[in-house]
Design a protein around this motif. Structure first.
Motif, short mmCIF file in Angstrom:
data_model
loop_
_atom_site.label_atom_id
_atom_site.label_comp_id
_atom_site.label_asym_id
_atom_site.label_seq_id
_atom_site.Cartn_x
_atom_site.Cartn_y
_atom_site.Cartn_z
N ASP A 169 0.82 -1.22 0.00
CA ASP A 169 0.00 0.00 0.00
C ASP A 169 0.85 1.26 0.00
OD1 ASP A 169 -2.33 -1.62 0.13
OD2 ASP A 169 -2.14 -1.72 2.32
N GLY A 170 1.99 1.22 -0.71
CA GLY A 170 2.83 2.40 -0.85
C GLY A 170 3.64 2.75 0.39
N PHE A 171 3.74 1.82 1.33
CA PHE A 171 4.51 2.09 2.56
C PHE A 171 5.96 2.38 2.20
CE2 PHE A 171 7.34 0.96 5.96
CZ PHE A 171 6.72 1.41 7.11
N ARG A 172 6.50 3.46 2.78
CA ARG A 172 7.91 3.80 2.60
C ARG A 172 8.40 4.58 3.81
NH1 ARG A 172 12.02 7.05 0.84
NH2 ARG A 172 13.49 6.09 -0.63
N ALA A 173 9.55 4.18 4.32
CA ALA A 173 10.17 4.88 5.44
C ALA A 173 11.67 4.88 5.22
CB ALA A 173 9.82 4.21 6.77
N GLU A 174 12.33 5.96 5.62
CA GLU A 174 13.78 6.09 5.45
C GLU A 174 14.37 6.78 6.67
OE1 GLU A 174 17.06 8.09 2.35
OE2 GLU A 174 15.00 7.69 1.69
N ASP A 175 15.57 6.37 7.07
CA ASP A 175 16.23 7.00 8.21
C ASP A 175 17.74 6.95 8.06
OD1 ASP A 175 15.99 8.14 11.06
OD2 ASP A 175 17.41 6.50 11.30
N ASP A 176 18.39 7.99 8.58
CA ASP A 176 19.85 8.07 8.56
C ASP A 176 20.43 7.99 9.98
OD1 ASP A 176 22.50 8.65 8.18
OD2 ASP A 176 22.20 10.72 7.59
N ASP A 177 20.02 8.90 10.86
CA ASP A 177 20.62 9.01 12.19
C ASP A 177 19.64 8.82 13.34
OD1 ASP A 177 23.10 9.61 11.06
OD2 ASP A 177 22.64 11.75 10.93
N GLY A 178 18.53 8.12 13.12
CA GLY A 178 17.50 8.03 14.15
C GLY A 178 17.81 7.11 15.30
N GLY A 179 18.83 6.27 15.17
CA GLY A 179 19.17 5.33 16.24
C GLY A 179 20.26 5.85 17.15
N ASP A 180 20.77 4.97 18.00
CA ASP A 180 21.85 5.35 18.92
C ASP A 180 23.14 5.58 18.14
OD1 ASP A 180 20.03 4.90 20.97
OD2 ASP A 180 20.63 2.80 21.18
N ASN A 181 23.95 6.54 18.63
CA ASN A 181 25.27 6.82 18.05
C ASN A 181 25.21 7.09 16.55
OD1 ASN A 181 26.56 6.35 20.59
ND2 ASN A 181 26.42 4.15 20.21
N HIS A 182 24.17 7.81 16.14
CA HIS A 182 24.00 8.22 14.74
C HIS A 182 23.78 7.04 13.79
CE1 HIS A 182 25.00 12.33 15.84
NE2 HIS A 182 26.07 11.87 16.45
N ASN A 183 23.37 5.89 14.33
CA ASN A 183 22.99 4.77 13.47
C ASN A 183 21.55 4.95 12.98
OD1 ASN A 183 25.28 2.84 13.40
ND2 ASN A 183 25.04 2.90 15.63
N SER A 184 21.13 4.06 12.09
CA SER A 184 19.80 4.17 11.49
C SER A 184 18.78 3.35 12.25
CB SER A 184 19.84 3.70 10.03
OG SER A 184 20.75 4.49 9.29
N ARG A 185 17.57 3.88 12.37
CA ARG A 185 16.48 3.17 13.05
C ARG A 185 15.16 3.58 12.44
NH1 ARG A 185 16.46 3.56 19.32
NH2 ARG A 185 17.91 1.81 19.03
#
Length: 449
Positions: free
Chosen positions: A298-314
């Motif tokens: 259904d067109g789901f899309r999510a993107e992340d760069d620095d959302g986790g701990d220590n600038h990791n992706s979440r």
């Protein structure tokens, strides 16, 4: 990438010697020229501590008014020495050959003799006010540079402006790390091997030193150790195998973790969600600036760069059952290295409703924009509506009978939203949104005060 070399080379000639001593070491009427080496009465023996002192009676450098003391040093061809100055004095060490050519100036001073002979070590005050006792501590540096590298192993070498090449034999396929460190220059590594393999690094290690880590196939490799700018100095190469279990898969599973190695570009995985719920996907790496992208039904899309701990992706979100495409990549496209991906079921009970009730609380997931609820007040009184979230900057708006309207952003605890007021009986419209229009979990509660 500016690590200044600790070695300064150049020919300064007799004029420099005259300025250093404060008086000519040769006269126009004399055919005999006295060099710094020739004028150095005291001898420095490698391995022995030598005490000295700069006083007002020490020779004067007329260029800046500082004082100096010189020592004769005998070196054999190929001999590598390190000399350090110890004491409270602020001093500078320089090394000259028997032709008064400045060969090195540093502290500590490291030098490899290209030919046997006598040299002069000159200790100068950093300023005209630099006086006091000092000690010269010297040692011979033994190199173990054979041109052959082994795993694991460590090699100490000397770079004389030109690159140094080594042969490295890899017996077993696996992950390996190669570090080149130096306090004298900005290191650089180039590794070439079977099937056109090539990798290089300049600043990937600690303190801007060179570091390579990669999955290597068995075979013979050529490692080139060099400097970013054609420099001279001491360096160390350390090679080790990395005890890493690389997961050979293109499928991700909930409540599991994989280790993977990114070579270039991006890696793509398939993730199947069996049950609707809130899930968290983490991409972690100490070598890559991780970026995650998830696409699904259904067109789901999510993107992340620095959302986790220590600038990791979440990426944390409410996922419907279905098959999702997870793309892992590095923000810097040419980066390579180890990373992990972990999928977790957050076990959060999402309330499937658009109605709020007094004395109750719901958990909801905001996808984008805002969520709207209906609230019925049966009896006049003071009521409190709270919107709480650790992922959103919550904003509440309430509209009702007779033009009633209230809005709040940070009125609750921990910058959450809270509206407290006197409500007449009737049906109210409660709108929950994020100040930054992002998605995430939140709760809504209504209490009669």
């Amino acid at each position: 990438m500016s690590k200044a070399s600790s070695l300064v080379k150049g020919a300064l000639g007799a004029a420099t010697v005259t300025m250093l001593a404060g008086c000519p070491l040769s006269t126009p009427d004399s055919d005999t020229r006295v060099t710094i080496v020739g004028s150095s009465a005291d001898k420095l023996v490698v391995g022995e501590r030598l005490r000295g002192e700069l006083t007002t009676q020490s020779p004067l450098n007329v260029k800046d008014g500082s004082r100096y003391q010189s020592y004769r040093l005998s070196l054999a061809e190929g001999g590598l020495v390190e000399i350090e100055i110890d004491g409270s004095i602020e001093g500078i060490m320089s090394l000259y050959d028997d032709q008064d050519e400045l060969l090195a100036s540093a502290s500590p001073l490291r030098f490899r003799a290209e030919e046997s002979g006598d040299y002069a070590v000159v200790v100068s005050g950093a300023t005209a006010d630099s006086y006091g006792p000092f000690k010269l501590v010297s040692r011979t540096i033994e190199l173990n540079d054979t041109g052959e590298l082994s795993v694991p192993g460590s090699t100490m070498g000397w770079l004389q402006m030109e690159p140094r090449t080594y042969t490295l034999t890899v017996e077993t396929a696996g992950a390996y790390q190669i570090d080149m460190t130096s306090g004298d220059f900005d290191t650089k590594l180039v590794l070439q091997g079977p099937n056109g393999y090539r990798a290089e690094d300049d600043d990937g290690g600690e303190d801007y030193n060179a570091s390579l880590d990669d999955i290597l196939a068995p075979g013979e490799y050529t490692l080139t150790a060099t400097s970013y700018e054609r420099s001279t100095g001491l360096y160390t190469i350390d090679i080790s195998s990395m005890d890493i279990d690389i997961t050979d898969t293109d499928t991700l599973e909930v409540d599991s973790e994989i280790n993977a190695w990114m070579r270039s570009g991006s890696d793509t995985y398939s993730l199947t969600i069996e049950t609707e719920g809130v899930y968290q996907i983490d991409m972690k790496s100490t070598r890559l600036d991780s970026v995650l992208v998830v696409e699904g039904p259904d067109g789901f899309r999510a993107e992340d760069d620095d959302g986790g701990d220590n600038h990791n992706s979440r990426i944390t979100g409410a996922f419907q059952p279905g098959v999702y495409r997870v793309t892992a990549r590095s923000y810097e496209e040419r980066s390579t290295g180890l990373y992990t991906i972990e999928i977790s079921n957050m076990d959060i009970d999402i309330t499937d409703t658009d109605t709020l009730e007094v004395g109750s609380e719901i958990n909801a997931w905001m996808r984008s924009g805002s969520d709207t609820y209906s609230l019925t007040i049966e009896a006049e009184g003071v009521y409190q509506i709270d919107m709480k979230s650790t992922r959103l900057d919550s904003v509440l708006a309430v509209e009702g009978p007779d033009g009633f309207r209230a809005e709040d952003d940070d009125g609750g605890d921990n910058y959450n939203s809270r509206i407290t007021g006197t409500f007449q009986p009737g049906v109210y419209r409660v709108t929950a949104r994020s100040y930054e229009e992002n998605g995430g979990i939140y709760s809504l509660s209504v209490q009669h005060r």
